[in-house]
Design a protein around this motif. Structure first.
Motif, PDB file in Angstrom:
ATOM      1  N   LEU A  23      -4.938 -18.808 -19.284  1.00 30.96           N
ATOM      2  CA  LEU A  23      -5.313 -19.676 -20.401  1.00 30.96           C
ATOM      3  C   LEU A  23      -4.533 -20.992 -20.359  1.00 30.96           C
ATOM      4  N   LEU A  24      -3.249 -20.906 -20.060  1.00 28.77           N
ATOM      5  CA  LEU A  24      -2.432 -22.124 -20.001  1.00 28.77           C
ATOM      6  C   LEU A  24      -2.967 -23.117 -18.965  1.00 28.77           C
ATOM      7  N   LYS A  25      -3.518 -22.597 -17.878  1.00 30.14           N
ATOM      8  CA  LYS A  25      -4.063 -23.477 -16.841  1.00 30.14           C
ATOM      9  C   LYS A  25      -5.270 -24.269 -17.342  1.00 30.14           C
ATOM     10  N   LYS A  26      -5.953 -23.739 -18.347  1.00 32.67           N
ATOM     11  CA  LYS A  26      -7.135 -24.413 -18.890  1.00 32.67           C
ATOM     12  C   LYS A  26      -6.784 -25.427 -19.976  1.00 32.67           C
ATOM     13  N   LEU A  27      -5.560 -25.347 -20.512  1.00 28.48           N
ATOM     14  CA  LEU A  27      -5.172 -26.186 -21.635  1.00 28.48           C
ATOM     15  C   LEU A  27      -4.436 -27.436 -21.177  1.00 28.48           C
ATOM     16  N   SER A  28      -4.587 -28.494 -21.959  1.00 27.07           N
ATOM     17  CA  SER A  28      -3.804 -29.712 -21.783  1.00 27.07           C
ATOM     18  C   SER A  28      -3.236 -30.091 -23.149  1.00 27.07           C
ATOM     19  N   PRO A  29      -2.324 -31.050 -23.195  1.00 29.31           N
ATOM     20  CA  PRO A  29      -1.812 -31.486 -24.507  1.00 29.31           C
ATOM     21  C   PRO A  29      -2.893 -32.034 -25.433  1.00 29.31           C
ATOM     22  N   PHE A  30      -4.054 -32.377 -24.867  1.00 28.20           N
ATOM     23  CA  PHE A  30      -5.137 -32.956 -25.660  1.00 28.20           C
ATOM     24  C   PHE A  30      -6.190 -31.920 -26.064  1.00 28.20           C
ATOM     25  N   SER A  31      -6.020 -30.688 -25.618  1.00 28.50           N
ATOM     26  CA  SER A  31      -6.974 -29.634 -25.963  1.00 28.50           C
ATOM     27  C   SER A  31      -6.885 -29.306 -27.454  1.00 28.50           C
ATOM     28  N   LYS A  32      -8.003 -28.861 -28.009  1.00 28.89           N
ATOM     29  CA  LYS A  32      -8.044 -28.404 -29.408  1.00 28.89           C
ATOM     30  C   LYS A  32      -8.466 -26.943 -29.414  1.00 28.89           C
ATOM     31  N   LEU A  33      -7.690 -26.121 -30.092  1.00 30.67           N
ATOM     32  CA  LEU A  33      -7.864 -24.672 -30.045  1.00 30.67           C
ATOM     33  C   LEU A  33      -7.893 -24.129 -31.460  1.00 30.67           C
ATOM     34  N   ALA A  34      -8.776 -23.153 -31.711  1.00 32.28           N
ATOM     35  CA  ALA A  34      -8.849 -22.493 -33.016  1.00 32.28           C
ATOM     36  C   ALA A  34      -8.673 -20.996 -32.841  1.00 32.28           C
ATOM     37  N   THR A  35      -8.059 -20.357 -33.829  1.00 28.27           N
ATOM     38  CA  THR A  35      -7.761 -18.929 -33.731  1.00 28.27           C
ATOM     39  C   THR A  35      -7.615 -18.321 -35.120  1.00 28.27           C
ATOM     40  N   ILE A  36      -7.660 -16.998 -35.183  1.00 28.50           N
ATOM     41  CA  ILE A  36      -7.340 -16.300 -36.425  1.00 28.50           C
ATOM     42  C   ILE A  36      -5.920 -15.745 -36.376  1.00 28.50           C
ATOM     43  N   ASP A  37      -5.268 -15.870 -35.227  1.00 30.31           N
ATOM     44  CA  ASP A  37      -3.952 -15.267 -35.011  1.00 30.31           C
ATOM     45  C   ASP A  37      -2.846 -16.306 -35.129  1.00 30.31           C
ATOM     46  N   ASP A  38      -1.625 -15.825 -35.277  1.00 33.26           N
ATOM     47  CA  ASP A  38      -0.460 -16.701 -35.256  1.00 33.26           C
ATOM     48  C   ASP A  38      -0.050 -16.898 -33.795  1.00 33.26           C
ATOM     49  N   LEU A  39      -0.342 -18.046 -33.254  1.00 33.45           N
ATOM     50  CA  LEU A  39      -0.034 -18.333 -31.855  1.00 33.45           C
ATOM     51  C   LEU A  39       1.232 -19.179 -31.696  1.00 33.45           C
ATOM     52  N   SER A  40       1.934 -19.445 -32.797  1.00 33.49           N
ATOM     53  CA  SER A  40       3.107 -20.308 -32.719  1.00 33.49           C
ATOM     54  C   SER A  40       4.179 -19.793 -31.760  1.00 33.49           C
ATOM     55  N   PRO A  41       4.384 -18.452 -31.645  1.00 35.10           N
ATOM     56  CA  PRO A  41       5.390 -17.996 -30.683  1.00 35.10           C
ATOM     57  C   PRO A  41       4.930 -18.085 -29.225  1.00 35.10           C
ATOM     58  N   ASP A  42       3.644 -18.366 -29.011  1.00 35.07           N
ATOM     59  CA  ASP A  42       3.098 -18.300 -27.654  1.00 35.07           C
ATOM     60  C   ASP A  42       3.286 -19.589 -26.857  1.00 35.07           C
ATOM     61  N   GLY A  43       3.698 -20.651 -27.541  1.00 32.34           N
ATOM     62  CA  GLY A  43       4.057 -21.871 -26.840  1.00 32.34           C
ATOM     63  C   GLY A  43       2.913 -22.625 -26.196  1.00 32.34           C
ATOM     64  N   PHE A  44       1.740 -22.647 -26.821  1.00 34.67           N
ATOM     65  CA  PHE A  44       0.634 -23.409 -26.247  1.00 34.67           C
ATOM     66  C   PHE A  44       0.868 -24.910 -26.456  1.00 34.67           C
ATOM     67  N   PRO A  45       0.548 -25.724 -25.444  1.00 35.70           N
ATOM     68  CA  PRO A  45       0.904 -27.145 -25.473  1.00 35.70           C
ATOM     69  C   PRO A  45      -0.132 -28.036 -26.144  1.00 35.70           C
ATOM     70  N   CYS A  46      -0.798 -27.561 -27.196  1.00 37.20           N
ATOM     71  CA  CYS A  46      -1.892 -28.335 -27.772  1.00 37.20           C
ATOM     72  C   CYS A  46      -2.022 -28.028 -29.256  1.00 37.20           C
ATOM     73  N   ASP A  47      -2.931 -28.749 -29.910  1.00 31.27           N
ATOM     74  CA  ASP A  47      -3.195 -28.523 -31.326  1.00 31.27           C
ATOM     75  C   ASP A  47      -3.866 -27.166 -31.529  1.00 31.27           C
ATOM     76  N   VAL A  48      -3.358 -26.390 -32.494  1.00 30.22           N
ATOM     77  CA  VAL A  48      -3.916 -25.074 -32.803  1.00 30.22           C
ATOM     78  C   VAL A  48      -4.307 -25.040 -34.282  1.00 30.22           C
ATOM     79  N   GLU A  49      -5.585 -24.803 -34.543  1.00 27.67           N
ATOM     80  CA  GLU A  49      -6.068 -24.640 -35.915  1.00 27.67           C
ATOM     81  C   GLU A  49      -6.171 -23.147 -36.210  1.00 27.67           C
ATOM     82  N   ARG A  50      -5.411 -22.696 -37.203  1.00 22.61           N
ATOM     83  CA  ARG A  50      -5.461 -21.279 -37.567  1.00 22.61           C
ATOM     84  C   ARG A  50      -6.374 -21.093 -38.767  1.00 22.61           C
ATOM     85  N   ILE A  51      -7.339 -20.192 -38.627  1.00 27.62           N
ATOM     86  CA  ILE A  51      -8.325 -19.937 -39.675  1.00 27.62           C
ATOM     87  C   ILE A  51      -7.961 -18.645 -40.396  1.00 27.62           C
TER      88      ILE A  51
END
Length: 210
Positions: free
Chosen positions: A139-167
């Protein structure tokens, strides 16, 4: 148009009844108790709406990915209701459901699976075009700092390098009404699994070693 929605793909069962402009939501129940609470939740929304099952036009059910047991319970109940009342089912996948509930257009929707696994939907124009099961590294290989990602989970500990919208709440109303043309007889509704169950994986490993 009267549509019952059922989502048992995650920890807490989510049941709503849509009647025209009105929406009746079942009260939240204990986590991972789908087989115990689902029917009482369905009774709850029908009582609030003062309706009977026979007055339904469709049942919309989430078919996965998500909890293996939860998916099977939700589909089985949806099929039972529709078979008893000669109604069709609107099947929706949970990745598309997340995409429908985002505030802004996103590139990816994500659901946490088991350790180091993610159910991922690759999106364009608000629609999920591709569904995948990826490791964190994939998944990290597919992401860039400009990627936009949405989830129902708390991904803050996962260290993704992009904006995460939690629903926090997945409302099935819009996706149900937008997909009425995809309603089918219950016999055609199947779970959407992107990976084998734990039991199937253990069985495969056992056979490989025998």
């Amino acid at each position: 148009m009267n549509i019952l929605s059922i989502n048992t793909c995650f920890k807490v069962s989510d049941v709503s009844l849509f009647c025209g402009d009105c929406q009746y939501d079942a009260k939240p129940e204990s986590a991972l108790q789908h087989s115990v609470v689902l029917m009482s939740q369905i009774d709850d929304v029908f009582e609030k709406a003062k309706m009977q099952c026979g007055e339904l036009d469709y049942v919309c059910v989430a078919v996965g990915p998500g909890s293996f047991t939860g998916i099977r319970i939700g589909i089985a109940v949806a099929k039972g209701i529709c078979d008893a009342n000669s109604k069709n089912i609107i099947p929706v996948d949970t990745l598309s459901l997340i995409a429908y509930n985002t505030a802004n257009s996103v590139d990816f929707v994500v659901i946490k699976g088991i350790t180091n696994e993610y159910f991922v939907g690759e999106c364009a124009d608000g629609k999920v075009l591709k569904k995948m099961l990826l490791t964190k590294e994939e998944l990290l290989k597919k992401l860039s700092p400009f990627s936009k990602l949405a989830t129902i989970d708390d991904l803050s500990p996962d260290g993704f390098p992009c904006d995460v919208e939690r629903i926090e709440k997945l409302d099935m109303r819009r996706i149900a009404f937008d997909n009425i043309e995809n309603a089918v007889d219950s016999v055609y509704v199947e779970p959407l699994y992107l990976r084998l169950s734990q039991a199937e994986m253990q069985k495969g490993a056992k056979n490989a070693n025998s």
